[in-house]
Scaffold this motif. Structure first.
Motif, mmCIF file in Angstrom:
data_model
loop_
_atom_site.group_PDB
_atom_site.id
_atom_site.type_symbol
_atom_site.label_atom_id
_atom_site.label_comp_id
_atom_site.label_asym_id
_atom_site.label_seq_id
_atom_site.Cartn_x
_atom_site.Cartn_y
_atom_site.Cartn_z
ATOM 1 N N ARG A 25 0.823 -1.218 0.000
ATOM 2 C CA ARG A 25 0.000 0.000 0.000
ATOM 3 C C ARG A 25 0.851 1.259 0.000
ATOM 4 N NH1 ARG A 25 -5.516 0.365 1.058
ATOM 5 N NH2 ARG A 25 -6.576 -1.634 1.235
ATOM 6 N N GLY A 58 -6.801 -5.585 0.558
ATOM 7 C CA GLY A 58 -5.709 -5.240 -0.327
ATOM 8 C C GLY A 58 -4.418 -4.906 0.378
ATOM 9 N N SER A 59 -4.353 -5.131 1.686
ATOM 10 C CA SER A 59 -3.166 -4.777 2.446
ATOM 11 C C SER A 59 -2.322 -6.032 2.678
ATOM 12 C CB SER A 59 -3.555 -4.164 3.789
ATOM 13 O OG SER A 59 -2.412 -3.845 4.539
ATOM 14 N N ILE A 90 -4.045 -8.959 -4.780
ATOM 15 C CA ILE A 90 -4.512 -7.573 -4.727
ATOM 16 C C ILE A 90 -5.723 -7.384 -5.622
ATOM 17 C CG2 ILE A 90 -3.893 -5.197 -5.308
ATOM 18 C CD1 ILE A 90 -1.045 -5.859 -4.396
ATOM 19 N N ASP A 91 -5.721 -7.997 -6.812
ATOM 20 C CA ASP A 91 -6.893 -7.904 -7.689
ATOM 21 C C ASP A 91 -8.124 -8.483 -7.003
ATOM 22 O OD1 ASP A 91 -5.567 -6.654 -9.716
ATOM 23 O OD2 ASP A 91 -5.186 -8.473 -10.886
ATOM 24 N N THR A 93 -8.693 -8.692 -3.780
ATOM 25 C CA THR A 93 -9.149 -7.823 -2.695
ATOM 26 C C THR A 93 -9.800 -6.559 -3.248
ATOM 27 O OG1 THR A 93 -6.938 -6.826 -2.550
ATOM 28 C CG2 THR A 93 -7.439 -8.636 -1.055
ATOM 29 N N ARG A 94 -9.356 -6.100 -4.423
ATOM 30 C CA ARG A 94 -10.021 -4.944 -5.031
ATOM 31 C C ARG A 94 -11.458 -5.284 -5.412
ATOM 32 N NH1 ARG A 94 -4.952 -2.987 -8.836
ATOM 33 N NH2 ARG A 94 -3.912 -1.697 -7.247
ATOM 34 N N VAL A 95 -11.668 -6.487 -5.915
ATOM 35 C CA VAL A 95 -13.026 -6.921 -6.240
ATOM 36 C C VAL A 95 -13.872 -6.984 -4.973
ATOM 37 C CG1 VAL A 95 -14.414 -8.850 -7.095
ATOM 38 C CG2 VAL A 95 -12.350 -8.160 -8.323
ATOM 39 N N ARG A 96 -13.305 -7.543 -3.894
ATOM 40 C CA ARG A 96 -14.040 -7.601 -2.635
ATOM 41 C C ARG A 96 -14.341 -6.197 -2.120
ATOM 42 N NH1 ARG A 96 -10.134 -11.509 -1.013
ATOM 43 N NH2 ARG A 96 -9.403 -10.113 0.638
ATOM 44 N N ASP A 97 -13.381 -5.293 -2.278
ATOM 45 C CA ASP A 97 -13.585 -3.922 -1.835
ATOM 46 C C ASP A 97 -14.723 -3.271 -2.615
ATOM 47 O OD1 ASP A 97 -13.114 -1.778 -0.252
ATOM 48 O OD2 ASP A 97 -11.253 -1.155 -1.210
ATOM 49 N N MET A 98 -14.777 -3.519 -3.910
ATOM 50 C CA MET A 98 -15.849 -2.960 -4.731
ATOM 51 C C MET A 98 -17.202 -3.545 -4.326
ATOM 52 S SD MET A 98 -16.200 -3.004 -8.893
ATOM 53 C CE MET A 98 -14.582 -2.215 -9.035
ATOM 54 N N THR A 101 -18.279 -1.936 -1.088
ATOM 55 C CA THR A 101 -18.751 -0.562 -1.273
ATOM 56 C C THR A 101 -20.163 -0.538 -1.844
ATOM 57 O OG1 THR A 101 -16.492 0.230 -1.604
ATOM 58 C CG2 THR A 101 -18.276 1.627 -2.431
#
Length: 464
Positions: A25, A58-59, A90-91, A93-98, A101
């Motif tokens: 990060r 993502g961390s 990381i990809d 976790t970005r999907v999970r983050d989206m 949200t």
């Protein structure tokens, strides 16, 4: 990757058994002492979830370890493999983050209350179980019905996460529609039962539905396998409404016929519906949770509805780890009693003087000192002026709601609007808004502002 290699080459020199770590990060590189640690190997290392139970999506860290003298080519191959693993993680976790949200935004929109019925104030709170996604299947609602009545709902879908939230949205919409057509609460839940048979994932959901009639001063309610509503009387005493006949849990089989129960609901009373996460604990009987709820409600009975919901959640759930969601909704009628004052009025300047008179009469009734009463009226007037102007935008159909309560030597006042605070249209408008906040902050012991998708609540506290 280059930063890691430079660290291995330049800072560690020929030292064997060294390692470097890159924070994905921040990009910061840190030299690590290996000390024979078998866990410290080249690769992607995702951070552990925080102590609160919420993962930092993502961390993580990219680590490269040198077992012998520095070899740039060999280290590059190892690092490329590790970087590929890190990129995939990381990809993901970005999907999970989206997803998180979108799910949180959907749930917040669905659970925003929008009750414009005069003479009634409603507030609610939602706390998700301790899971990274922070959404679930518990819900609440308040439904404006014909003839000034209001329906209040609390429901619980089995499970957590996005799947439960989707089912929740379907049941919430279905019950809101059924409530407009049904003649009784149990009739509305019978219609919902039929909807459940065509809704995957809705089996074994529970619902409590109550209809408050201010004209008749009664509340009619029906329970589908759900914890009983709580009624706080004008004198501050609290009791569970468990006399009604409960229909079966919502299943794929028709419920048995049931009759709605009725209780007196006079002005100054408060009705609270909630989900089982508020009262259940795995290590004790359910009755202990109900008793704890009654005691807490009695102690905090005079608080405005929003603050009351906050106090009950904090008292019963606190900071302990939660494995279930919590939803709670409180409704109160316009009234002026020895402990509470509830008022609603249109967003029009000619409504302010009568509202000030009503508030001042109540403050005299509870024995507030002259100077303190004057401060409370002035600060509250500033709060509802901001609510009418900036939240409701002087639209008379949008109500200003005022709640005041004398709770253990402190007067707590909550002023709510029904809109979104708009940006100032002129320097004078901004100056007026700031001046109002300055006056409130000067006169009150504490001022908090809580916006949501359907309005803003300003809470003021004054010690007597």
């Amino acid at each position: 990757a280059d930063a890691l290699l430079r660290t291995l080459r330049d800072e560690l020199g020929g030292t064997a058994g060294a390692a470097a770590k890159l924070d994905t990060r921040t990009g910061a590189v840190e030299v690590l002492a290996t000390d024979g640690d078998p866990e410290l190997v080249t690769g992607w290392h995702e951070d552990e979830p925080a102590s609160t139970g919420t993962a930092r999506l993502g961390s993580g860290h990219l680590i490269v370890r040198r077992w012998g003298p520095f070899d740039a080519e060999h280290s590059r191959v190892e690092l490329d493999d590790a970087a590929s693993s890190a990129a995939a993680a990381i990809d993901a976790t970005r999907v999970r983050d989206m997803e998180r949200t979108l799910a949180v935004r959907l749930q917040r929109t669905l659970l925003a209350l929008d009750v414009t019925t005069p003479g009634i104030v409603v507030a609610a709170r939602y706390r998700a179980a301790d899971e990274p996604l922070r959404v679930g299947g518990d819900w609440y609602d308040a439904i404006a019905l014909p003839n000034g009545r209001v329906g209040v709902v609390a429901g619980d879908v089995v499970g957590h996460g996005v799947a439960a939230a989707v089912v929740m949205a379907q049941l919430r919409s279905a019950l809101a529609s059924a409530a407009l057509q049904a003649t009784t609460p149990c009739a509305a839940l019978a219609t919902l039962d039929r909807f459940v048979t065509r809704t995957p994932g809705a089996a074994c959901s529970t619902v409590a539905y109550a209809v408050v009639d201010p004209t008749r001063c009664v509340v009619e309610y029906c329970l589908a396998g759900h914890p009983p509503p709580l009624l706080i009387e004008p004198d501050g005493s609290a009791r569970l409404l468990d006399d009604g006949r409960r229909i079966l849990l919502l299943t794929h089989q028709p419920s048995v016929a049931a009759e709605s129960a009725t209780a007196e609901f006079v002005h100054g009373s408060t009705l609270i519906l909630y989900t089982d996460g508020l009262v259940e604990r795995r290590d004790e009987p359910l009755d202990d949770g109900f008793n704890r709820l009654v005691r807490a409600a009695t102690f905090h009975a005079a608080l405005p509805t929003g603050a009351l919901c906050d106090a009950l959640v904090q008292t019963l759930a606190g900071d302990r780890d939660r494995t279930d969601d919590i939803a709670i909704v409180a409704l109160r009628l316009v009234a002026s009693t020895p402990t509470i004052h509830v008022d609603t009025f249109a967003s029009a300047k000619d409504q302010f003087a009568p509202a000030r008179d009503r508030l001042r009469t109540w403050l005299d009734r509870i024995g507030a000192p002259e100077a303190t009463a004057a401060d409370i009226v002035l600060a509250t007037n500033e709060a509802w002026t901001n609510a009418a102007a900036h939240g409701n935008q002087w639209r008379s159909e949008r109500l200003v709601r005022v709640e005041a309560g004398l709770s253990h030597g402190t007067v707590v006042v909550a002023v709510s609007d029904s809109g979104q605070w708009r940006p100032p249209v002129s320097v004078n408008t901004e100056e007026q808004r700031n001046r109002g906040h300055a006056i409130m902050a000067t006169l009150a012991d504490d001022v908090t502002t809580e916006p949501d998708d359907r309005g803003t609540t300003v809470t003021l506290r004054f010690s007597l």
